[in-house]
Design a protein around this motif. Structure first.
Motif, mmCIF file in Angstrom:
data_model
loop_
_atom_site.group_PDB
_atom_site.id
_atom_site.type_symbol
_atom_site.label_atom_id
_atom_site.label_comp_id
_atom_site.label_asym_id
_atom_site.label_seq_id
_atom_site.Cartn_x
_atom_site.Cartn_y
_atom_site.Cartn_z
ATOM 1 N N MET A 97 14.111 -1.019 -0.351
ATOM 2 C CA MET A 97 14.179 -2.064 -1.365
ATOM 3 C C MET A 97 12.928 -2.062 -2.242
ATOM 4 S SD MET A 97 17.122 -3.526 -1.153
ATOM 5 C CE MET A 97 17.591 -1.797 -0.986
ATOM 6 N N ALA A 98 11.761 -1.901 -1.619
ATOM 7 C CA ALA A 98 10.525 -1.905 -2.397
ATOM 8 C C ALA A 98 10.459 -0.715 -3.337
ATOM 9 C CB ALA A 98 9.323 -1.911 -1.451
ATOM 10 N N LEU A 99 10.861 0.460 -2.845
ATOM 11 C CA LEU A 99 10.842 1.659 -3.691
ATOM 12 C C LEU A 99 11.828 1.519 -4.846
ATOM 13 C CD1 LEU A 99 9.623 4.495 -4.028
ATOM 14 C CD2 LEU A 99 11.482 5.371 -2.605
ATOM 15 N N LEU A 100 12.989 0.934 -4.570
ATOM 16 C CA LEU A 100 13.969 0.710 -5.632
ATOM 17 C C LEU A 100 13.433 -0.277 -6.658
ATOM 18 C CD1 LEU A 100 16.811 1.191 -6.759
ATOM 19 C CD2 LEU A 100 17.639 -0.631 -5.248
ATOM 20 N N ALA A 101 12.799 -1.358 -6.178
ATOM 21 C CA ALA A 101 12.267 -2.369 -7.089
ATOM 22 C C ALA A 101 11.127 -1.817 -7.939
ATOM 23 C CB ALA A 101 11.784 -3.584 -6.297
ATOM 24 N N GLN A 102 10.306 -0.966 -7.354
ATOM 25 C CA GLN A 102 9.112 -0.487 -8.061
ATOM 26 C C GLN A 102 9.374 0.736 -8.926
ATOM 27 O OE1 GLN A 102 5.975 -2.121 -7.879
ATOM 28 N NE2 GLN A 102 7.339 -3.646 -6.980
ATOM 29 N N LEU A 136 11.734 -7.141 -3.466
ATOM 30 C CA LEU A 136 13.195 -7.250 -3.486
ATOM 31 C C LEU A 136 13.684 -7.044 -4.913
ATOM 32 C CD1 LEU A 136 15.725 -7.843 -1.746
ATOM 33 C CD2 LEU A 136 15.597 -10.186 -2.580
ATOM 34 N N PRO A 137 14.475 -6.008 -5.163
ATOM 35 C CA PRO A 137 14.944 -5.759 -6.542
ATOM 36 C C PRO A 137 15.871 -6.874 -7.003
ATOM 37 C CG PRO A 137 16.048 -4.290 -4.991
ATOM 38 C CD PRO A 137 14.987 -4.997 -4.210
ATOM 39 N N SER A 138 15.820 -7.153 -8.291
ATOM 40 C CA SER A 138 16.717 -8.135 -8.892
ATOM 41 C C SER A 138 17.890 -7.385 -9.504
ATOM 42 C CB SER A 138 15.972 -8.944 -9.966
ATOM 43 O OG SER A 138 16.834 -9.869 -10.576
ATOM 44 N N ILE A 139 19.023 -7.412 -8.800
ATOM 45 C CA ILE A 139 20.179 -6.611 -9.190
ATOM 46 C C ILE A 139 21.276 -7.541 -9.704
ATOM 47 C CG2 ILE A 139 21.884 -4.918 -8.468
ATOM 48 C CD1 ILE A 139 19.011 -3.917 -8.300
ATOM 49 N N GLN A 140 21.739 -7.290 -10.903
ATOM 50 C CA GLN A 140 22.858 -8.012 -11.478
ATOM 51 C C GLN A 140 24.063 -7.081 -11.562
ATOM 52 O OE1 GLN A 140 22.617 -11.367 -12.466
ATOM 53 N NE2 GLN A 140 20.562 -11.285 -11.571
ATOM 54 N N GLY A 141 25.213 -7.561 -11.105
ATOM 55 C CA GLY A 141 26.427 -6.770 -11.207
ATOM 56 C C GLY A 141 26.474 -5.588 -10.280
ATOM 57 N N ALA A 181 0.795 -1.226 0.000
ATOM 58 C CA ALA A 181 0.000 0.000 0.000
ATOM 59 C C ALA A 181 0.828 1.277 0.000
ATOM 60 C CB ALA A 181 -0.927 0.009 1.218
ATOM 61 N N LEU A 182 2.146 1.191 -0.093
ATOM 62 C CA LEU A 182 2.968 2.393 -0.057
ATOM 63 C C LEU A 182 2.668 3.320 -1.243
ATOM 64 C CD1 LEU A 182 6.534 1.178 1.002
ATOM 65 C CD2 LEU A 182 4.848 2.390 2.385
ATOM 66 N N PRO A 183 2.765 4.633 -1.034
ATOM 67 C CA PRO A 183 2.539 5.588 -2.130
ATOM 68 C C PRO A 183 3.799 5.726 -2.990
ATOM 69 C CG PRO A 183 2.987 6.778 -0.102
ATOM 70 C CD PRO A 183 2.966 5.327 0.264
ATOM 71 N N TYR A 184 4.068 4.727 -3.801
ATOM 72 C CA TYR A 184 5.334 4.663 -4.530
ATOM 73 C C TYR A 184 5.549 5.853 -5.451
ATOM 74 C CZ TYR A 184 5.834 -0.075 -2.790
ATOM 75 O OH TYR A 184 5.972 -1.173 -1.967
ATOM 76 N N GLU A 185 4.535 6.232 -6.193
ATOM 77 C CA GLU A 185 4.704 7.342 -7.135
ATOM 78 C C GLU A 185 5.014 8.636 -6.390
ATOM 79 O OE1 GLU A 185 1.481 7.731 -9.844
ATOM 80 O OE2 GLU A 185 1.714 5.708 -10.681
ATOM 81 N N ALA A 186 4.348 8.866 -5.262
ATOM 82 C CA ALA A 186 4.591 10.083 -4.491
ATOM 83 C C ALA A 186 5.993 10.075 -3.892
ATOM 84 C CB ALA A 186 3.541 10.222 -3.387
ATOM 85 N N LEU A 187 6.438 8.942 -3.398
ATOM 86 C CA LEU A 187 7.777 8.845 -2.835
ATOM 87 C C LEU A 187 8.840 9.068 -3.910
ATOM 88 C CD1 LEU A 187 7.166 5.757 -0.534
ATOM 89 C CD2 LEU A 187 7.850 8.027 0.273
ATOM 90 N N ALA A 188 8.658 8.427 -5.060
ATOM 91 C CA ALA A 188 9.629 8.587 -6.142
ATOM 92 C C ALA A 188 9.659 10.026 -6.657
ATOM 93 C CB ALA A 188 9.303 7.620 -7.281
#
Length: 335
Positions: free
Chosen positions: A110-115, A206-211, A83-90
Motif C-alpha cells: 500500500m505504501a509503495l502504491l501510494a508513494q 494508504l493510497p486514496s483510490i476512487q473507482g 524509511a523504505l527505499p521507495y525509489e529503489a523498489l519502484a
C-alpha cells in the motif's frame, strides 16, 4: 532459468525446516533461488532489528531477481514505512522484479502504491505455501508459474451460493442483492490484509483510490472484529468510493457461545445493506493453501455472470503495465 530472491522483511522465521523445504521445492521446479543473508535473523519477534530488515529490503530491490518472495508475514513492516527505499523498489518493479507476498506485506504494498504507483503482487509466502509440511497447493503453484512465465493474465472463481441472514428482517435498509451481472472496466486493483490496511488509515501510506476494485482478506480475526474494521472503511468513505469490493478468505477464527448466531455471513449481509458498492465473496486469496496471485496497483476488468466471476489484467508488459486479456489464465479459479 527464473531467479527468486528470498528475504524476511517482517516476522522472524521460527520454522527453519519450512524455509529449507520451500527453497528445495522451488529449486526442484527449475528456479535459481538466492536466500538473503539476513533471512534467518531474529530480534524479538522480528526478522532482525529495523536496520537489518531495511537492508534486506534494499538488497531484494537490488537483486535483479525475477521474483522477490518474502519468507513470511507476521508484523514489522508498518514501523519501517517512513524509511523504505521507495525509489529503489519502484525502479526494480519497473525493470521486472515481481515483489510477492501477503499478510504484513500489505503495508509495503500500500505504501509503495501510494508513494510511487508501482505494481506488486499479492500471493504466496515461502514458508507457509512452498514450505508447508504436505504438498503445496496445485492452483497456487500454477499461478506462481504463470507469473514467472508471463502467461497469467487473469483469474476466475465461483461465488459461493447465497445464504440468507438470520437477522435479515432486522436490517434497514435491506441489503442490496449480489448482482447477477457486473462489468467493471479499467479499475485499479488494490487491497490485501484487512487489519494491516486499516492500520494505515489516516496516514500517507494508504493510497486514496476512487473507482477501484478493493480486495480484502484476514486470518485469526473473529467476525465481529472483521465487521468493525469494515465499518472503519465504510465510515471513512473508502467502500463507497470503489466500483466493487472482493472478499477473500477470513480464516482461523473460533466462534463463541456469546455470538448467538452472529457470524461472517451476518456481517457481510449487514455490510451490503450499508453501501451500494457490490460486494463479491469467495475470491481465492488469503491465509489458505489455495490462492491466486493478484497484481496490486494494476488496471483490471471485473466481470460477473451469475455466480461466475473473472478478474482480468492482461499481459503485463515489462511487469508494470497491463494490456489485452485475450489469453486470461482462468484455470487458477476456484470451483
Amino acid at each position: 532459468m527464473p531467479r527468486i530472491y528470498i528475504y524476511s522483511p517482517s516476522g522472524a522465521v521460527r520454522d527453519r525446516a519450512a524455509l529449507r523445504r520451500g527453497v528445495r521445492r522451488l529449486q526442484a521446479l527449475g528456479h535459481e533461488v538466492q536466500v538473503d543473508e539476513a533471512a534467518l535473523a531474529s530480534h524479538q519477534r522480528f526478522a532482525g532489528d529495523d536496520a537489518t530488515r531495511l537492508a534486506a529490503i534494499a538488497r531484494a530491490a537490488a537483486s535483479g531477481a525475477d521474483v522477490a518472495l518474502i519468507t513470511r508475514g507476521g508484523y514489522g513492516l508498518t514501523r519501517l514505512l517512513p524509511a523504505l527505499p521507495y525509489e529503489a523498489l519502484a525502479r526494480a518493479a519497473q525493470q521486472g522484479t515481481r515483489f510477492v507476498g501477503l499478510s504484513d506485506f500489505t503495508a509495503l504494498q500500500m505504501a509503495l502504491l501510494a508513494q510511487t504507483g508501482a505494481i506488486t503482487w499479492a500471493g504466496p509466502t515461502l514458508c507457509a505455501d512452498f514450505g508447508c509440511p504436505g504438498e503445496p497447493d496445485e492452483i497456487m503453484q500454477a499461478c506462481f508459474g504463470d507469473l514467472l512465465s508471463g502467461e497469467g493474465e487473469g483469474t476466475g472463481w465461483r461465488l459461493p451460493a447465497p445464504r440468507p441472514a438470520k437477522s435479515a428482517q432486522l436490517l434497514a435498509p435491506q441489503p442490496a442483492p449480489v448482482p447477477g451481472k457486473l462489468h467493471v472496466q479499467d479499475a485499479l486493483l488494490w487491497g490485501g490484509n484487512l487489519s494491516t490496511l486499516c492500520a494505515l488509515a489516516g496516514t500517507p501510506w494508504l493510497p486514496s483510490i476512487q473507482g477501484g476494485v478493493l480486495f480484502l482478506e484476514d486470518v485469526g480475526e473473529h467476525p465481529y472484529r472483521i465487521e468493525r474494521m469494515l465499518c472503519q472503511l465504510l465510515h471513512a468513505g473508502v467502500l463507497d468510493a470503489q466500483q466493487a469490493v472482493l472478499l477473500g478468505s477470513f480464516s482461523a477464527y473460533k466462534p463463541v457461545p456469546h455470538d448467538r448466531g452472529f457470524n461472517l455471513n451476518e456481517a457481510v449481509h449487514w455490510l451490503r445493506a450499508q453501501t451500494r458498492t457490490p460486494i463479491l465473496s469467495g475470491l481465492p486469496m488469503g491465509h489458505v493453501p489455495t490462492k491466486v496471485l493478484l497484481p496490486v496497483g494494476a488496471r483490471v476488468e471485473l466481470l460477473l455472470e451469475g455466480r461466475d466471476a473473472w478478474l482480468l489484467w492482461g499481459h503485463m508488459d515489462g511487469h508494470s503495465h497491463p494490456h489485452g486479456h485475450e489469453h486470461a489464465c482462468l484455470h487458477c479459479g476456484q470451483a
